[in-house]
Design a protein around this motif. Structure first.
Motif, PDB file in Angstrom:
ATOM      1  N   ARG A  50       0.816  -1.221   0.000  1.00  0.00           N
ATOM      2  CA  ARG A  50       0.000   0.000   0.000  1.00  0.00           C
ATOM      3  C   ARG A  50       0.845   1.264   0.000  1.00  0.00           C
ATOM      4  NH1 ARG A  50      -3.907   0.274   4.888  1.00  0.00           N
ATOM      5  NH2 ARG A  50      -1.979   0.864   5.962  1.00  0.00           N
ATOM      6  N   TRP A  53       2.342   1.893  -3.311  1.00  0.00           N
ATOM      7  CA  TRP A  53       1.368   2.402  -4.279  1.00  0.00           C
ATOM      8  C   TRP A  53       1.129   3.899  -4.089  1.00  0.00           C
ATOM      9  CZ3 TRP A  53      -0.780   1.255  -8.728  1.00  0.00           C
ATOM     10  CH2 TRP A  53      -0.671  -0.053  -9.195  1.00  0.00           C
ATOM     11  N   TRP A  54       1.084   4.346  -2.837  1.00  0.00           N
ATOM     12  CA  TRP A  54       0.906   5.796  -2.633  1.00  0.00           C
ATOM     13  C   TRP A  54       2.107   6.546  -3.197  1.00  0.00           C
ATOM     14  CZ3 TRP A  54      -2.669   9.221  -1.961  1.00  0.00           C
ATOM     15  CH2 TRP A  54      -2.306  10.525  -1.600  1.00  0.00           C
ATOM     16  N   TYR A 187      -7.570   0.877  -0.993  1.00  0.00           N
ATOM     17  CA  TYR A 187      -6.500   1.783  -0.580  1.00  0.00           C
ATOM     18  C   TYR A 187      -6.945   3.237  -0.700  1.00  0.00           C
ATOM     19  CZ  TYR A 187      -3.192  -2.147  -0.840  1.00  0.00           C
ATOM     20  OH  TYR A 187      -2.531  -3.321  -0.647  1.00  0.00           O
ATOM     21  N   HIS A 190      -9.072   4.194   2.122  1.00  0.00           N
ATOM     22  CA  HIS A 190      -8.227   4.370   3.312  1.00  0.00           C
ATOM     23  C   HIS A 190      -7.540   5.729   3.285  1.00  0.00           C
ATOM     24  CE1 HIS A 190      -5.299   3.427   6.445  1.00  0.00           C
ATOM     25  NE2 HIS A 190      -4.340   3.754   5.601  1.00  0.00           N
ATOM     26  N   TRP A 191      -6.999   6.122   2.130  1.00  0.00           N
ATOM     27  CA  TRP A 191      -6.286   7.410   2.046  1.00  0.00           C
ATOM     28  C   TRP A 191      -7.231   8.590   2.209  1.00  0.00           C
ATOM     29  CZ3 TRP A 191      -3.781   4.998  -2.838  1.00  0.00           C
ATOM     30  CH2 TRP A 191      -2.711   4.179  -2.450  1.00  0.00           C
TER      31      TRP A 191
END
Length: 303
Positions: A50, A53-54, A187, A190-191
């Motif tokens: 994760r 990926w950010w 994700y 979540h962000w």
């Protein structure tokens, strides 16, 4: 249901948008013959990474988040690893790339030559190259390594942004499937939540219009038939986008221009992008009850 609140997307707009999205999704899954995948597009983080990926989605260079691509610090070989050659012998590379065995005495500390172009010194840690001529003289040094042919030197303005957010492309989407897309959508939810929890404090997870385009593209990779857990992921994404709209509208309702400018900077993701995501989750996967949640959210806003 009819859009009773004036800020909700109209029924007419929803119908046109959903029809065009379905056409887009059909075209996106069509195979493209004789179109090789650029090597650079194949470099994406693993689905379960994760944080990587950010970093990828915010334009961080791959060398900073991919451990396999990070330069490894030089480590002097341990003398014991050469025990196969004897206690006082080390392999010395020659100009042809092979190695020759050199016996030496640790006590004399002399300088010696293994060829016409290399000079070596005996030390207590082993042997070290002291000088090299001819072909080795042109090798790059750590402070002056030339750029590879496919990565020319950066001559751009030093004040320019360090990176550009990568846009989703059909080639990217061909590498992501139903399960991958749902994992990445989780994700994004979540962000968004992490960003909203920061309130007025600076957030390390600021969603942009590029991210809304990634969400749009990922939704095109999700099948119509989803499990209960997968539906929960989609509904959570839609509700997170509603919360983002609500917080943006509350922040921008302040009449003070300075506060308003600051608020817009905290929520750069376009509101229309949020409505598109909400409409897709409701329209494609039949979650029409979420329109009631969206209307309730708008009614909570100050007049």
């Amino acid at each position: 249901m009819n859009a009773s609140h004036p800020l909700l997307p109209s029924e007419e707009w929803r119908e046109v948008f959903l029809r065009r999205f379905k056409n887009f999704r059909k075209n996106a899954v069509q195979p493209t013959l004789f179109a090789p995948l650029p090597a650079s597009l194949g470099i994406m983080p693993r689905i379960r990474e994760r944080d990587h990926w950010w970093a990828f989605l915010t334009g961080v260079p791959m060398s900073e988040w991919d451990a396999a691509k990070k330069p490894k610090p030089y480590q002097k070989p341990w003398r014991g690893q050469y025990h196969g050659y004897g206690a006082d012998a080390l392999p010395i590379p020659n100009a042809e790339g092979s190695s020759q065995i050199l016996s030496y005495s640790l006590e004399d500390g002399r300088v010696f030559s293994t060829s016409n172009s290399e000079m070596w010194r005996v030390t207590t840690d082993g042997v070290e190259l002291t000088s090299a001529m001819n072909a080795t003289a042109s090798l790059p040094t750590p402070s002056g390594t030339p750029a590879p042919p496919d990565r020319p030197e950066d001559t751009s303005d030093q004040n320019a942004p360090a990176s550009i957010y990568p846009e989703p492309t059909p080639k990217h989407m061909q590498l992501l499937f139903h399960g991958d897309a749902l994992h990445l959508l989780m994700y994004f939810t979540h962000w968004i939540i992490l960003h909203l929890e920061r309130g007025s404090a600076p957030s390390p997870h600021v969603l942009t219009d590029t991210h809304s385009r990634w969400i749009f593209a990922l939704l095109s990779r999700v099948r119509d038939d989803v499990s209960a857990d997968e539906m929960s992921t989609l509904r959570s994404l839609a509700r997170a986008c509603m919360s983002l709209i609500e917080e943006r509208k509350r922040a921008t309702s302040n009449v003070a221009s300075s506060s308003q400018g600051k608020a817009v900077g905290l929520f750069p993701m376009n509101e229309s992008g949020c409505w598109m995501i909400i409409t897709l989750v409701i329209g494609i996967w039949g979650q029409r009850d979420l329109w009631q949640d969206a209307e309730a959210m708008l009614r909570r806003l100050p007049a």
